[in-house]
Design an enzyme around this catalytic site. Structure first.
Site, PDB file in Angstrom:
ATOM      1  N   PRO A 193     -15.599  -5.793   2.407  1.00  0.00           N
ATOM      2  CA  PRO A 193     -16.978  -6.461   2.851  1.00  0.00           C
ATOM      3  C   PRO A 193     -18.321  -5.603   2.163  1.00  0.00           C
ATOM      4  O   PRO A 193     -19.406  -6.099   2.523  1.00  0.00           O
ATOM      5  CB  PRO A 193     -17.252  -6.493   4.295  1.00  0.00           C
ATOM      6  CG  PRO A 193     -16.160  -5.215   4.724  1.00  0.00           C
ATOM      7  CD  PRO A 193     -14.913  -5.461   3.548  1.00  0.00           C
ATOM      8  N   LEU A 194     -17.862  -4.208   1.650  1.00  0.00           N
ATOM      9  CA  LEU A 194     -18.821  -3.465   1.092  1.00  0.00           C
ATOM     10  C   LEU A 194     -18.537  -3.325  -0.268  1.00  0.00           C
ATOM     11  O   LEU A 194     -19.093  -2.186  -1.032  1.00  0.00           O
ATOM     12  CB  LEU A 194     -18.597  -1.903   1.708  1.00  0.00           C
ATOM     13  CG  LEU A 194     -18.989  -1.945   3.218  1.00  0.00           C
ATOM     14  CD1 LEU A 194     -18.747  -0.399   3.707  1.00  0.00           C
ATOM     15  CD2 LEU A 194     -20.480  -2.234   3.603  1.00  0.00           C
ATOM     16  N   GLY A 195     -17.877  -4.362  -0.957  1.00  0.00           N
ATOM     17  CA  GLY A 195     -17.808  -4.351  -2.328  1.00  0.00           C
ATOM     18  C   GLY A 195     -17.177  -3.285  -2.882  1.00  0.00           C
ATOM     19  O   GLY A 195     -17.483  -2.564  -3.876  1.00  0.00           O
ATOM     20  N   ARG A 196     -15.911  -2.912  -2.078  1.00  0.00           N
ATOM     21  CA  ARG A 196     -15.261  -1.646  -2.636  1.00  0.00           C
ATOM     22  C   ARG A 196     -15.922  -0.415  -2.554  1.00  0.00           C
ATOM     23  O   ARG A 196     -15.839   0.575  -3.525  1.00  0.00           O
ATOM     24  CB  ARG A 196     -14.395  -1.895  -3.816  1.00  0.00           C
ATOM     25  CG  ARG A 196     -13.476  -3.129  -3.602  1.00  0.00           C
ATOM     26  CD  ARG A 196     -12.701  -3.503  -5.120  1.00  0.00           C
ATOM     27  NE  ARG A 196     -11.731  -4.459  -4.774  1.00  0.00           N
ATOM     28  CZ  ARG A 196     -12.028  -5.766  -4.625  1.00  0.00           C
ATOM     29  NH1 ARG A 196     -13.204  -6.119  -4.915  1.00  0.00           N
ATOM     30  NH2 ARG A 196     -11.119  -6.579  -4.791  1.00  0.00           N
ATOM     31  N   HIS A 217       0.382 -12.022   1.502  1.00  0.00           N
ATOM     32  CA  HIS A 217      -0.582 -11.124   0.868  1.00  0.00           C
ATOM     33  C   HIS A 217      -1.206 -12.191  -0.424  1.00  0.00           C
ATOM     34  O   HIS A 217      -2.368 -12.037  -0.567  1.00  0.00           O
ATOM     35  CB  HIS A 217      -0.071  -9.899   0.390  1.00  0.00           C
ATOM     36  CG  HIS A 217      -0.971  -8.701   0.267  1.00  0.00           C
ATOM     37  ND1 HIS A 217      -0.785  -7.428   0.112  1.00  0.00           N
ATOM     38  CD2 HIS A 217      -2.174  -8.857  -0.182  1.00  0.00           C
ATOM     39  CE1 HIS A 217      -1.968  -6.576   0.011  1.00  0.00           C
ATOM     40  NE2 HIS A 217      -2.739  -7.781  -0.282  1.00  0.00           N
ATOM     41  N   TYR A 247       0.974  -1.207  -0.156  1.00  0.00           N
ATOM     42  CA  TYR A 247      -0.002  -0.074   0.224  1.00  0.00           C
ATOM     43  C   TYR A 247       1.045   1.185  -0.084  1.00  0.00           C
ATOM     44  O   TYR A 247       1.532   1.629   1.033  1.00  0.00           O
ATOM     45  CB  TYR A 247      -0.910  -0.160   1.146  1.00  0.00           C
ATOM     46  CG  TYR A 247      -1.755  -1.289   1.488  1.00  0.00           C
ATOM     47  CD1 TYR A 247      -1.983  -1.935   0.213  1.00  0.00           C
ATOM     48  CD2 TYR A 247      -2.461  -1.521   2.574  1.00  0.00           C
ATOM     49  CE1 TYR A 247      -3.021  -3.129   0.133  1.00  0.00           C
ATOM     50  CE2 TYR A 247      -3.417  -2.514   2.710  1.00  0.00           C
ATOM     51  CZ  TYR A 247      -3.505  -3.313   1.348  1.00  0.00           C
ATOM     52  OH  TYR A 247      -4.546  -4.374   1.533  1.00  0.00           O
ATOM     53  N   PHE A 306     -19.459  -0.270  -3.272  1.00  0.00           N
ATOM     54  CA  PHE A 306     -20.355  -0.541  -3.955  1.00  0.00           C
ATOM     55  C   PHE A 306     -21.896  -0.303  -3.329  1.00  0.00           C
ATOM     56  O   PHE A 306     -22.910  -0.022  -3.590  1.00  0.00           O
ATOM     57  CB  PHE A 306     -20.279  -1.640  -4.766  1.00  0.00           C
ATOM     58  CG  PHE A 306     -21.702  -1.982  -5.619  1.00  0.00           C
ATOM     59  CD1 PHE A 306     -21.930  -1.376  -6.925  1.00  0.00           C
ATOM     60  CD2 PHE A 306     -22.463  -3.005  -5.074  1.00  0.00           C
ATOM     61  CE1 PHE A 306     -23.020  -1.707  -7.357  1.00  0.00           C
ATOM     62  CE2 PHE A 306     -23.822  -3.167  -5.804  1.00  0.00           C
ATOM     63  CZ  PHE A 306     -23.935  -2.726  -7.070  1.00  0.00           C
TER      64      PHE A 306
END
Length: 343
Positions: free
Chosen positions: A208-211, A128, A61, A213
């Site tokens: 968990p939020l679909g990036r 990773h 990152y 979405f």
């Protein structure tokens, strides 16, 4: 601020974390320009004060800058309050992602992360991505040495197949497997999640939020910058997105009935998968963080879970999780140990 975040055990080796973590990637990489260090430090301190103490980063990152950011933010006694997870084994060269798992690389990556984070020990150290050229036993063998030396407390894998997880766990206990799990990424439910449960391995759900979405649906692409990598992902391409928006609409309808936001409902669904599952939604805004925390208070009845799962099927999602240039658990098999010849 009083903590309202429950604690959960990850794996069978003693690691305890907040039931929801904080993914730190977007603060420094992939989702547009890096954010202000002072603002991100404030967010991290707010998270820890709220009881979210499980922080997730990686050496890729930035690269490297997110670990440096966390290292600075954890000064002044904050380090003792958190469970710090970082990752190694992924680099970007000549326009493609390369996974690395040979022993020399593992050790050098760990030493470098310890310096950037400015800590003596990493609580949870993940591979990773799996290096398909190196037997997983060799990589885990080096990680085991790092545990014995006190540089790493617990070992994790990310995007690993069930057979890779089994082979790794036979060398040294794996504490957590990080995988993509959400209402539009459920492929891990068939084999990987049951394998983790059989072996007593904790599950950390990324994206968990679909990036993003499940926060705003297809409007997400209207508000992201030109250097945000999400615009290149298959699920966000126009035809696929138009199809996937129907899933968001259905989730929104249920959320409205529940009196919560779509993102809280999507996160609550992950939480309801079990006490061995810890989602790590990422954000760069305190107000979004606070909304994510609200997911812990959303209680779903069995019939509501069933309704969500009925609409969140593979048929209702178009496009792969990634493009062809990055490996996932589906291609994470490594050669047999007997084939290994050290350099």
């Amino acid at each position: 601020m009083a903590s309202t975040v429950r604690r959960v055990k990850l794996g069978s080796q003693g690691l305890e974390v907040s039931a929801q973590g904080l993914g730190c990637m977007g603060m420094s990489a992939f989702y547009g320009a890096p954010k202000s260090e002072s603002d991100m430090a404030a967010l991290i301190h707010h998270a820890v004060g709220s009881g979210v103490t499980f922080l997730d980063t990686s050496d890729i990152y930035g690269p490297h800058t997110n670990e440096v950011l966390l290292g600075k933010a954890l000064k002044g006694g904050v380090r003792q309050k958190v469970e710090l997870a970082t990752k190694f084994g992924l680099s970007f060269a000549d326009g493609k992602w390369v996974a690395q798992g040979n022993p020399e690389y593992v050790r050098a990556a760990c030493e470098a992360s310890l310096k950037r984070l400015d800590v003596d020990c990493i609580d949870l150290y993940y591979q990773h991505r799996i290096d398909t050229r190196v037997p997983i036993e060799i990589t885990i063998g080096e990680l085991k040495k790092l545990v014995e030396e006190g540089k790493v407390k617990y070992i994790g894998l990310s995007e690993a197949s069930a057979s890779t997880i089994r082979r790794a766990h036979a060398v040294h206990p794996i504490t957590a497997v990080q995988l993509e799990w959400s209402l539009w990424s459920r492929d891990v439910e068939a084999e990987i999640v049951p394998t983790c449960r059989e072996l007593g391995i904790g599950i950390v759900a990324y994206s968990p939020l679909g990036r993003g979405f499940f926060s705003v649906g297809s409007k997400l692409l209207e508000n992201i910058s030109k250097d945000d990598s999400r615009q290149y992902l298959p699920r966000f391409q126009p035809d696929n997105l138009a199809h996937n928006a129907k899933l968001f609409d259905r989730v929104s309808e249920i959320a409205q009935r529940k009196g919560c936001t779509p993102s809280q409902l999507a996160l609550a669904w992950v939480h309801h998968q079990g006490d061995d599952v810890c989602p790590i939604p990422g954000t760069t805004k305190i107000e979004n963080f606070n909304q994510n925390i609200g997911a812990l208070s959303v209680k779903l009845m069995p019939e509501e879970m069933a309704e969500l799962e009925l609409i969140a099927t593979a048929d209702n999602v178009k496009g792969g999780r990634y493009g062809d240039n990055i490996s996932t658990w589906e291609n994470s098999e490594t050669p047999p140990l007997s084939s290994w010849k050290a350099a």
